[in-house]
Design a protein around this motif. Sequence first.
Motif, PDB file in Angstrom:
ATOM      1  N   ASP A  70       0.829  -1.201   0.000  1.00 32.04           N
ATOM      2  CA  ASP A  70       0.000   0.000   0.000  1.00 32.04           C
ATOM      3  C   ASP A  70       0.867   1.255   0.000  1.00 32.04           C
ATOM      4  O   ASP A  70       0.529   2.258   0.624  1.00 32.04           O
ATOM      5  N   GLY A  71       1.986   1.194  -0.713  1.00 27.34           N
ATOM      6  CA  GLY A  71       2.895   2.333  -0.731  1.00 27.34           C
ATOM      7  C   GLY A  71       2.693   3.212  -1.954  1.00 27.34           C
ATOM      8  O   GLY A  71       1.663   3.164  -2.626  1.00 27.34           O
ATOM      9  N   ARG A  72       3.714   3.996  -2.249  1.00 28.91           N
ATOM     10  CA  ARG A  72       3.649   4.859  -3.425  1.00 28.91           C
ATOM     11  C   ARG A  72       3.792   4.041  -4.701  1.00 28.91           C
ATOM     12  O   ARG A  72       3.139   4.318  -5.706  1.00 28.91           O
ATOM     13  N   TYR A  73       4.656   3.023  -4.680  1.00 28.33           N
ATOM     14  CA  TYR A  73       4.792   2.088  -5.796  1.00 28.33           C
ATOM     15  C   TYR A  73       4.327   0.717  -5.309  1.00 28.33           C
ATOM     16  O   TYR A  73       4.817   0.241  -4.278  1.00 28.33           O
ATOM     17  N   TYR A  74       3.434   0.069  -6.037  1.00 29.19           N
ATOM     18  CA  TYR A  74       3.006  -1.262  -5.582  1.00 29.19           C
ATOM     19  C   TYR A  74       2.490  -2.105  -6.754  1.00 29.19           C
ATOM     20  O   TYR A  74       1.835  -1.604  -7.655  1.00 29.19           O
ATOM     21  N   PRO A  75       2.793  -3.408  -6.724  1.00 27.08           N
ATOM     22  CA  PRO A  75       2.289  -4.335  -7.738  1.00 27.08           C
ATOM     23  C   PRO A  75       0.941  -4.912  -7.312  1.00 27.08           C
ATOM     24  O   PRO A  75       0.610  -4.968  -6.125  1.00 27.08           O
ATOM     25  N   SER A  76       0.184  -5.370  -8.313  1.00 25.94           N
ATOM     26  CA  SER A  76      -1.125  -5.961  -8.062  1.00 25.94           C
ATOM     27  C   SER A  76      -1.379  -7.079  -9.063  1.00 25.94           C
ATOM     28  O   SER A  76      -0.712  -7.175 -10.107  1.00 25.94           O
ATOM     29  N   VAL A  77      -2.347  -7.901  -8.750  1.00 25.20           N
ATOM     30  CA  VAL A  77      -2.901  -8.879  -9.686  1.00 25.20           C
ATOM     31  C   VAL A  77      -4.393  -8.580  -9.827  1.00 25.20           C
ATOM     32  O   VAL A  77      -5.095  -8.432  -8.816  1.00 25.20           O
ATOM     33  N   THR A  78      -4.870  -8.463 -11.050  1.00 22.07           N
ATOM     34  CA  THR A  78      -6.277  -8.167 -11.282  1.00 22.07           C
ATOM     35  C   THR A  78      -6.907  -9.264 -12.124  1.00 22.07           C
ATOM     36  O   THR A  78      -6.238  -9.929 -12.930  1.00 22.07           O
ATOM     37  N   ALA A  79      -8.202  -9.451 -11.945  1.00 15.01           N
ATOM     38  CA  ALA A  79      -8.963 -10.415 -12.731  1.00 15.01           C
ATOM     39  C   ALA A  79     -10.373  -9.880 -12.906  1.00 15.01           C
ATOM     40  O   ALA A  79     -10.817  -8.981 -12.178  1.00 15.01           O
ATOM     41  N   GLY A  80     -11.089 -10.439 -13.880  1.00 19.05           N
ATOM     42  CA  GLY A  80     -12.451  -9.989 -14.120  1.00 19.05           C
ATOM     43  C   GLY A  80     -13.275 -11.056 -14.818  1.00 19.05           C
ATOM     44  O   GLY A  80     -12.756 -12.074 -15.287  1.00 19.05           O
ATOM     45  N   LEU A  81     -14.557 -10.813 -14.864  1.00 24.08           N
ATOM     46  CA  LEU A  81     -15.491 -11.631 -15.632  1.00 24.08           C
ATOM     47  C   LEU A  81     -16.333 -10.661 -16.438  1.00 24.08           C
ATOM     48  O   LEU A  81     -17.223 -10.000 -15.907  1.00 24.08           O
ATOM     49  N   THR A  82     -16.031 -10.561 -17.746  1.00 23.27           N
ATOM     50  CA  THR A  82     -16.558  -9.489 -18.575  1.00 23.27           C
ATOM     51  C   THR A  82     -17.484 -10.027 -19.651  1.00 23.27           C
ATOM     52  O   THR A  82     -17.149 -10.985 -20.350  1.00 23.27           O
ATOM     53  N   TYR A  83     -18.644  -9.384 -19.779  1.00 26.98           N
ATOM     54  CA  TYR A  83     -19.532  -9.656 -20.915  1.00 26.98           C
ATOM     55  C   TYR A  83     -19.236  -8.629 -22.003  1.00 26.98           C
ATOM     56  O   TYR A  83     -19.178  -7.425 -21.740  1.00 26.98           O
ATOM     57  N   GLN A  84     -19.053  -9.114 -23.232  1.00 31.58           N
ATOM     58  CA  GLN A  84     -18.771  -8.222 -24.363  1.00 31.58           C
ATOM     59  C   GLN A  84     -19.783  -8.450 -25.483  1.00 31.58           C
ATOM     60  O   GLN A  84     -20.059  -9.597 -25.859  1.00 31.58           O
ATOM     61  N   PHE A  85     -20.324  -7.357 -26.002  1.00 30.03           N
ATOM     62  CA  PHE A  85     -21.215  -7.409 -27.167  1.00 30.03           C
ATOM     63  C   PHE A  85     -20.594  -6.599 -28.289  1.00 30.03           C
ATOM     64  O   PHE A  85     -20.132  -5.469 -28.084  1.00 30.03           O
ATOM     65  N   LEU A  86     -20.579  -7.178 -29.500  1.00 28.50           N
ATOM     66  CA  LEU A  86     -20.052  -6.492 -30.671  1.00 28.50           C
ATOM     67  C   LEU A  86     -21.000  -6.696 -31.850  1.00 28.50           C
ATOM     68  O   LEU A  86     -21.594  -7.767 -31.999  1.00 28.50           O
ATOM     69  N   ALA A  87     -21.114  -5.677 -32.695  1.00 29.48           N
ATOM     70  CA  ALA A  87     -21.874  -5.763 -33.937  1.00 29.48           C
ATOM     71  C   ALA A  87     -21.045  -5.130 -35.045  1.00 29.48           C
ATOM     72  O   ALA A  87     -20.432  -4.075 -34.851  1.00 29.48           O
ATOM     73  N   SER A  88     -21.020  -5.762 -36.207  1.00 33.36           N
ATOM     74  CA  SER A  88     -20.159  -5.286 -37.289  1.00 33.36           C
ATOM     75  C   SER A  88     -20.740  -4.039 -37.949  1.00 33.36           C
ATOM     76  O   SER A  88     -21.955  -3.856 -38.041  1.00 33.36           O
ATOM     77  N   SER A  89     -19.835  -3.176 -38.403  1.00 25.19           N
ATOM     78  CA  SER A  89     -20.233  -1.986 -39.142  1.00 25.19           C
ATOM     79  C   SER A  89     -20.457  -2.289 -40.616  1.00 25.19           C
ATOM     80  O   SER A  89     -21.216  -1.596 -41.296  1.00 25.19           O
ATOM     81  N   TYR A  90     -19.818  -3.327 -41.115  1.00 23.22           N
ATOM     82  CA  TYR A  90     -19.940  -3.761 -42.505  1.00 23.22           C
ATOM     83  C   TYR A  90     -19.477  -5.211 -42.572  1.00 23.22           C
ATOM     84  O   TYR A  90     -18.725  -5.670 -41.710  1.00 23.22           O
ATOM     85  N   PRO A  91     -19.923  -5.977 -43.554  1.00 24.13           N
ATOM     86  CA  PRO A  91     -19.594  -7.407 -43.602  1.00 24.13           C
ATOM     87  C   PRO A  91     -18.173  -7.669 -44.082  1.00 24.13           C
ATOM     88  O   PRO A  91     -17.542  -6.825 -44.732  1.00 24.13           O
ATOM     89  N   LEU A  92     -17.665  -8.853 -43.737  1.00 17.30           N
ATOM     90  CA  LEU A  92     -16.366  -9.286 -44.249  1.00 17.30           C
ATOM     91  C   LEU A  92     -16.392  -9.314 -45.774  1.00 17.30           C
ATOM     92  O   LEU A  92     -17.365  -9.752 -46.385  1.00 17.30           O
ATOM     93  N   GLY A  93     -15.317  -8.838 -46.372  1.00  9.68           N
ATOM     94  CA  GLY A  93     -15.225  -8.829 -47.826  1.00  9.68           C
ATOM     95  C   GLY A  93     -15.632  -7.517 -48.463  1.00  9.68           C
ATOM     96  O   GLY A  93     -15.526  -7.356 -49.684  1.00  9.68           O
ATOM     97  N   MET A  94     -16.139  -6.558 -47.664  1.00  9.20           N
ATOM     98  CA  MET A  94     -16.527  -5.248 -48.181  1.00  9.20           C
ATOM     99  C   MET A  94     -15.834  -4.155 -47.376  1.00  9.20           C
ATOM    100  O   MET A  94     -15.636  -4.288 -46.167  1.00  9.20           O
ATOM    101  N   GLU A  95     -15.478  -3.089 -48.046  1.00  2.38           N
ATOM    102  CA  GLU A  95     -15.021  -1.902 -47.350  1.00  2.38           C
ATOM    103  C   GLU A  95     -16.228  -1.136 -46.821  1.00  2.38           C
ATOM    104  O   GLU A  95     -17.364  -1.331 -47.291  1.00  2.38           O
ATOM    105  N   LYS A  96     -16.001  -0.247 -45.862  1.00  4.06           N
ATOM    106  CA  LYS A  96     -17.107   0.475 -45.238  1.00  4.06           C
ATOM    107  C   LYS A  96     -17.883   1.302 -46.262  1.00  4.06           C
ATOM    108  O   LYS A  96     -19.120   1.275 -46.301  1.00  4.06           O
TER     109      LYS A  96
END
Length: 271
Positions: A70-96
């Motif tokens: 708990d000093g000025r400099y300190y190492p940590s280990v972090t972990a998470g459980l993340t939900y991610q949603f993504l939607a494409s802007s354009y299909p594979l094989g086409m430019e935007k």
Amino acid sequence: MKRILLSVAALFGCGAVMAQNIINLGVEAGYDHSWLKETVFTGRRGGGDSQKCGMNGFHVGPTVRYDFSDGRYYPSVTAGLTYQFLASSYPLGMEKGEYRDYVDNAVRTLKAAGGMKCKVRNVLYSHSLQIPVNARYTYRPHGYLGVFVFTGPMLNFYMARYSKDRAICNYNGKRTGELEYTNKISNEILLTSWVDGEKTITDNTDPDAPKETDIFNLYWNFGAGVNFFGQFSATVSFDACLTNQSNVTKLADANYDQRDKCLKISLGYTF
């Protein structure tokens, strides 16, 4: 006996206080932008043809951080459980821009034939659970401000990944058109058609065709951030896929390699 019980109680009390100071539970959410790339190698693996698409979305989930000091400099280990949603802007094989022109021209053609409320769109959707585990190092020049960097592996599990290709209009108040649903994990392909409002669903699934997407993938992520007022944080991170997401490894004398990279901008709160 009473002294021993009091000593044990005091010891556990001190341990609880220390745990509260060192183990930090929180929540994090933010914006995601992913660059998806699929390369088809023919012959030797020295080169191939690539197609790309951009995806946008968000992530949210709980986090836990263990601080070793708990000093000025300190190492940590972090972990998470993340939900991610993504939607494409354009299909594979086409430019935007190419995709935008395709949609505009298709809608214009359908409206010229008398169509109303026309929808033309081809979108890839992705729902994932992610488990990042990072080594983190923090410099805290003041009690209310800290800067940190982190890096580590991340396991990605696809809960769902599918595309919807639609071209639908209303003619004289009746729906006409098609919607093709393709599940990239189960290989299910369903075609929904409307003719003068009459709906028909056709199963075009090929049971012998390879499944397109591998459920589990390994990433490496790194980033930096700022802690402020003790409980709030803002981070920018970058995830790079280390494994091939495609199950279509060999088809028509070709090898498929699909990977993505993701930029995340996050806000966090520590309880």
